[in-house]
Motif scaffolding. Structure first.
Motif, PDB file in Angstrom:
ATOM      1  N   GLY A 100       0.804  -1.205   0.000  1.00  0.00           N
ATOM      2  CA  GLY A 100       0.000   0.000   0.000  1.00  0.00           C
ATOM      3  C   GLY A 100       0.841   1.259   0.000  1.00  0.00           C
ATOM      4  O   GLY A 100       2.037   1.229  -0.321  1.00  0.00           O
ATOM      5  N   THR A 101       0.183   2.358   0.360  1.00  0.00           N
ATOM      6  CA  THR A 101       0.850   3.653   0.381  1.00  0.00           C
ATOM      7  C   THR A 101       0.623   4.344   1.714  1.00  0.00           C
ATOM      8  O   THR A 101      -0.328   4.055   2.441  1.00  0.00           O
ATOM      9  CB  THR A 101       0.324   4.579  -0.739  1.00  0.00           C
ATOM     10  N   ASP A 102       1.509   5.258   1.992  1.00  0.00           N
ATOM     11  CA  ASP A 102       1.477   6.077   3.198  1.00  0.00           C
ATOM     12  C   ASP A 102       1.880   7.463   2.719  1.00  0.00           C
ATOM     13  O   ASP A 102       2.881   7.609   2.021  1.00  0.00           O
ATOM     14  CB  ASP A 102       2.522   5.493   4.152  1.00  0.00           C
ATOM     15  N   GLU A 103       1.080   8.485   3.009  1.00  0.00           N
ATOM     16  CA  GLU A 103       1.429   9.816   2.533  1.00  0.00           C
ATOM     17  C   GLU A 103       1.032  10.871   3.553  1.00  0.00           C
ATOM     18  O   GLU A 103       0.179  10.644   4.397  1.00  0.00           O
ATOM     19  CB  GLU A 103       0.795  10.099   1.180  1.00  0.00           C
ATOM     20  N   GLY A 104       1.698  12.016   3.452  1.00  0.00           N
ATOM     21  CA  GLY A 104       1.407  13.107   4.365  1.00  0.00           C
ATOM     22  C   GLY A 104       2.498  14.157   4.297  1.00  0.00           C
ATOM     23  O   GLY A 104       3.080  14.402   3.243  1.00  0.00           O
ATOM     24  N   TYR A 105       2.794  14.740   5.458  1.00  0.00           N
ATOM     25  CA  TYR A 105       3.826  15.775   5.514  1.00  0.00           C
ATOM     26  C   TYR A 105       4.396  15.848   6.923  1.00  0.00           C
ATOM     27  O   TYR A 105       3.815  15.319   7.875  1.00  0.00           O
ATOM     28  CB  TYR A 105       3.261  17.139   5.102  1.00  0.00           C
ATOM     29  N   PHE A 106       5.557  16.500   7.023  1.00  0.00           N
ATOM     30  CA  PHE A 106       6.078  16.826   8.344  1.00  0.00           C
ATOM     31  C   PHE A 106       6.579  18.255   8.337  1.00  0.00           C
ATOM     32  O   PHE A 106       6.864  18.836   7.290  1.00  0.00           O
ATOM     33  CB  PHE A 106       7.137  15.831   8.823  1.00  0.00           C
ATOM     34  N   VAL A 107       6.615  18.838   9.523  1.00  0.00           N
ATOM     35  CA  VAL A 107       7.078  20.210   9.716  1.00  0.00           C
ATOM     36  C   VAL A 107       8.368  20.125  10.516  1.00  0.00           C
ATOM     37  O   VAL A 107       8.385  19.599  11.631  1.00  0.00           O
ATOM     38  CB  VAL A 107       6.020  21.059  10.464  1.00  0.00           C
ATOM     39  N   PHE A 108       9.453  20.612   9.914  1.00  0.00           N
ATOM     40  CA  PHE A 108      10.779  20.496  10.525  1.00  0.00           C
ATOM     41  C   PHE A 108      11.416  21.880  10.618  1.00  0.00           C
ATOM     42  O   PHE A 108      11.370  22.667   9.672  1.00  0.00           O
ATOM     43  CB  PHE A 108      11.664  19.566   9.693  1.00  0.00           C
ATOM     44  N   ALA A 109      12.019  22.166  11.774  1.00  0.00           N
ATOM     45  CA  ALA A 109      12.714  23.433  12.004  1.00  0.00           C
ATOM     46  C   ALA A 109      14.221  23.179  11.916  1.00  0.00           C
ATOM     47  O   ALA A 109      14.830  22.695  12.869  1.00  0.00           O
ATOM     48  CB  ALA A 109      12.348  23.998  13.365  1.00  0.00           C
ATOM     49  N   PRO A 110      14.833  23.471  10.752  1.00  0.00           N
ATOM     50  CA  PRO A 110      16.247  23.151  10.560  1.00  0.00           C
ATOM     51  C   PRO A 110      17.200  23.850  11.532  1.00  0.00           C
ATOM     52  O   PRO A 110      18.168  23.248  11.987  1.00  0.00           O
ATOM     53  CB  PRO A 110      16.543  23.594   9.131  1.00  0.00           C
ATOM     54  N   LYS A 111      16.947  25.123  11.863  1.00  0.00           N
ATOM     55  CA  LYS A 111      17.888  25.858  12.715  1.00  0.00           C
ATOM     56  C   LYS A 111      17.999  25.265  14.109  1.00  0.00           C
ATOM     57  O   LYS A 111      19.070  25.286  14.710  1.00  0.00           O
ATOM     58  CB  LYS A 111      17.504  27.334  12.794  1.00  0.00           C
ATOM     59  N   VAL A 112      16.890  24.741  14.636  1.00  0.00           N
ATOM     60  CA  VAL A 112      16.928  24.131  15.974  1.00  0.00           C
ATOM     61  C   VAL A 112      16.957  22.603  15.902  1.00  0.00           C
ATOM     62  O   VAL A 112      17.074  21.939  16.925  1.00  0.00           O
ATOM     63  CB  VAL A 112      15.747  24.621  16.851  1.00  0.00           C
ATOM     64  N   GLY A 113      16.831  22.064  14.673  1.00  0.00           N
ATOM     65  CA  GLY A 113      16.899  20.613  14.495  1.00  0.00           C
ATOM     66  C   GLY A 113      15.754  19.865  15.156  1.00  0.00           C
ATOM     67  O   GLY A 113      15.953  18.799  15.720  1.00  0.00           O
ATOM     68  N   ARG A 114      14.532  20.425  15.069  1.00  0.00           N
ATOM     69  CA  ARG A 114      13.373  19.807  15.729  1.00  0.00           C
ATOM     70  C   ARG A 114      12.270  19.452  14.747  1.00  0.00           C
ATOM     71  O   ARG A 114      11.945  20.228  13.861  1.00  0.00           O
ATOM     72  CB  ARG A 114      12.757  20.764  16.755  1.00  0.00           C
ATOM     73  N   LEU A 115      11.692  18.297  14.967  1.00  0.00           N
ATOM     74  CA  LEU A 115      10.463  17.915  14.287  1.00  0.00           C
ATOM     75  C   LEU A 115       9.322  18.562  15.068  1.00  0.00           C
ATOM     76  O   LEU A 115       9.172  18.317  16.264  1.00  0.00           O
ATOM     77  CB  LEU A 115      10.306  16.395  14.277  1.00  0.00           C
ATOM     78  N   LEU A 116       8.519  19.388  14.404  1.00  0.00           N
ATOM     79  CA  LEU A 116       7.443  20.110  15.088  1.00  0.00           C
ATOM     80  C   LEU A 116       6.087  19.428  14.917  1.00  0.00           C
ATOM     81  O   LEU A 116       5.225  19.545  15.783  1.00  0.00           O
ATOM     82  CB  LEU A 116       7.372  21.546  14.581  1.00  0.00           C
ATOM     83  N   ALA A 117       5.896  18.729  13.811  1.00  0.00           N
ATOM     84  CA  ALA A 117       4.626  18.040  13.577  1.00  0.00           C
ATOM     85  C   ALA A 117       4.791  17.043  12.431  1.00  0.00           C
ATOM     86  O   ALA A 117       5.689  17.180  11.605  1.00  0.00           O
ATOM     87  CB  ALA A 117       3.526  19.042  13.230  1.00  0.00           C
ATOM     88  N   ARG A 118       3.892  16.061  12.424  1.00  0.00           N
ATOM     89  CA  ARG A 118       3.839  15.110  11.316  1.00  0.00           C
ATOM     90  C   ARG A 118       2.410  14.608  11.181  1.00  0.00           C
ATOM     91  O   ARG A 118       1.737  14.361  12.183  1.00  0.00           O
ATOM     92  CB  ARG A 118       4.773  13.926  11.567  1.00  0.00           C
ATOM     93  N   ARG A 119       1.964  14.465   9.957  1.00  0.00           N
ATOM     94  CA  ARG A 119       0.636  13.922   9.650  1.00  0.00           C
ATOM     95  C   ARG A 119       0.813  12.887   8.555  1.00  0.00           C
ATOM     96  O   ARG A 119       1.465  13.152   7.553  1.00  0.00           O
ATOM     97  CB  ARG A 119      -0.318  15.009   9.150  1.00  0.00           C
ATOM     98  N   ARG A 120       0.208  11.712   8.758  1.00  0.00           N
ATOM     99  CA  ARG A 120       0.272  10.661   7.735  1.00  0.00           C
ATOM    100  C   ARG A 120      -1.037   9.903   7.685  1.00  0.00           C
ATOM    101  O   ARG A 120      -1.692   9.726   8.703  1.00  0.00           O
ATOM    102  CB  ARG A 120       1.378   9.644   8.051  1.00  0.00           C
ATOM    103  N   GLU A 121      -1.353   9.439   6.504  1.00  0.00           N
ATOM    104  CA  GLU A 121      -2.476   8.530   6.318  1.00  0.00           C
ATOM    105  C   GLU A 121      -1.988   7.385   5.449  1.00  0.00           C
ATOM    106  O   GLU A 121      -1.242   7.605   4.496  1.00  0.00           O
ATOM    107  CB  GLU A 121      -3.654   9.230   5.648  1.00  0.00           C
ATOM    108  N   GLY A 122      -2.407   6.183   5.790  1.00  0.00           N
ATOM    109  CA  GLY A 122      -1.958   5.029   5.035  1.00  0.00           C
ATOM    110  C   GLY A 122      -3.078   4.082   4.701  1.00  0.00           C
ATOM    111  O   GLY A 122      -4.115   4.050   5.381  1.00  0.00           O
TER     112      GLY A 122
END
Length: 153
Positions: A100-122
């Motif tokens: 199958g497939t899994d798709e979505g997005y993530f929000v990443f802050a490069p300067k602080v090296g942090r993952l701020l959010a992620r959304r996926r549907e599969g």
């Protein structure tokens, strides 16, 4: 450790294998695209699991989350899974294949090296076959899931 009540229903032991997002070697910038292939295999004398994913990522746009500059990165994965093992409490073995497939997005802050959010549907589908002394039984499987992750301040 997961509750014993989950044992006969599902194996959640690999739910956190891809908790951290995969980033490219190059610095993130608008329009940057990359792909990543990962394979996880786990086996014992009694059971076997193989999970294969081919993911494509693209930096879509910039954003700001609580005053922190960040980037929104889209992702889409092609997934394949194969498992085999004993059915708990039963004299039989189960064999499962899913694609199958899994798709979505993530929000990443490069300067602080942090993952701020992620959304996926599969969406995964395939076959489940159980074999034992009484014969064989085959069923179709269909899974849909939503995964949401938000950083806590």
């Amino acid at each position: 450790t997961f509750p014993a009540s989950f044992e006969g229903v599902t194996d959640l032991s690999h739910q956190f294998d891809d908790f951290f997002v995969r980033l490219p070697a190059d610095p993130l910038r608008l329009g940057l695209a990359w792909s990543d292939t990962s394979t996880r295999t786990d086996s014992t004398a009694e059971k076997f699991m193989r999970w294969h994913a081919v993911a494509v990522y693209r930096v879509e746009r910039d954003t700001v989350v609580d005053g922190v500059p960040a980037l929104i990165v889209s992702m889409r994965q092609q997934l394949q899974s194969r498992t085999e093992g004993p059915v708990p409490g039963q004299p039989m073995r189960a064999h499962s294949t899913l694609t199958g497939t899994d798709e979505g997005y993530f929000v990443f802050a490069p300067k602080v090296g942090r993952l701020l959010a992620r959304r996926r549907e599969g969406r995964l589908s395939g076959d489940l076959t159980m074999r034992g002394g009484a014969g064989e039984m085959a069923m179709k499987q269909n899974y849909t899931y939503t995964n949401t992750l938000d950083a806590i301040r």
